[in-house]
Design an enzyme around this catalytic site. Structure first.
Site, PDB file in Angstrom:
ATOM      1  N   ALA A 115      65.732 -17.339   1.574  1.00  0.00           N
ATOM      2  CA  ALA A 115      65.193 -17.182   2.922  1.00  0.00           C
ATOM      3  C   ALA A 115      63.912 -16.372   2.937  1.00  0.00           C
ATOM      4  CB  ALA A 115      66.243 -16.538   3.828  1.00  0.00           C
ATOM      5  N   CYS A 116      64.010 -15.106   2.578  1.00  0.00           N
ATOM      6  CA  CYS A 116      62.885 -14.192   2.756  1.00  0.00           C
ATOM      7  C   CYS A 116      61.726 -14.462   1.801  1.00  0.00           C
ATOM      8  CB  CYS A 116      63.356 -12.750   2.630  1.00  0.00           C
ATOM      9  SG  CYS A 116      64.534 -12.306   3.918  1.00  0.00           S
TER      10      CYS A 116
END
Length: 208
Positions: A115-116
């Protein structure tokens, strides 16, 4: 896929995302100590070659903790940009800091790949940035999910690389004296057998 030529020190900025102990606890894609060593190596590369560094953290006071001290000690003058959302590219302060460097090539590393890392990489690519993901300085929850995230980013045009390839690409010529000592020291400290070999050669092999 974008054709990114060999990196020159004047081209990239380094974006380091969520390199925090609380998130490292969740990494299952690689050995955490090796991952930390790789992230420290990348920070040292940025310092050695005077690359702009943008650091962003999230939930540092709630769960994740601050930027890991081993990394912060290499870049003591860099202040982390705290944010709330997963996608750093959707944080105005992070995006402004990247733009302020004036560089359109990014080297991205951090946690977690799913995600990040993948979200801002995909967003930056969509806005025309050339992005290299320093894959061995990223960690995911599982080996499979880490690999799938890397594949998705690569399919959208990101270049996959390693911290050692970044270092050798920027140095390229061991007669570049201005960065030779730092580059060699990084290899000796973080490149396993290759580094051990360089140390051995320095200490044991002497011209006749």
């Amino acid at each position: 896929m974008q054709n990114i030529p060999l990196l020159e020190p004047a081209q990239p900025a380094v974006l380091m995302i969520d390199q925090q102990a609380g998130l490292a606890f969740g990494v299952g894609s690689t050995d955490r100590q090796v991952l930390l060593s790789n992230m420290v190596a990348l920070a040292k590369i940025a310092t050695a070659f005077n690359l702009p560094v943008i650091v962003s953290t999230s939930a540092s006071k709630v769960y994740s903790g601050p930027l890991m001290p081993a990394i912060q000690s290499i870049i003591p003058d860099v202040t982390s940009i705290e944010r709330r959302n997963m996608n750093a590219w959707e944080d105005d302060a992070v995006k402004a800091a990247v733009a302020q460097t004036g560089r359109k090539t990014l080297l991205v590393s951090g946690l977690l790949t799913e995600a990040c890392i993948s979200f801002p990489v995909l967003s930056a690519l969509a806005e025309g940035y050339a992005v290299s993901v320093v894959a061995d300085a990223c960690g995911g929850v599982t080996s499979d999910s880490h690999a799938l995230a890397l594949r998705r980013m690569e399919a959208e045009g990101a270049t996959m690389t390693s911290w050692l390839q970044v270092l050798l690409e920027l140095q390229r010529d061991w007669t570049r004296k201005e960065t030779y000592a730092d580059a060699r020291a990084i290899v000796e400290a973080h490149a396993g057998g290759y580094g051990i070999g360089l140390t051995y050669a320095r200490d044991m092999i002497h011209p006749l």
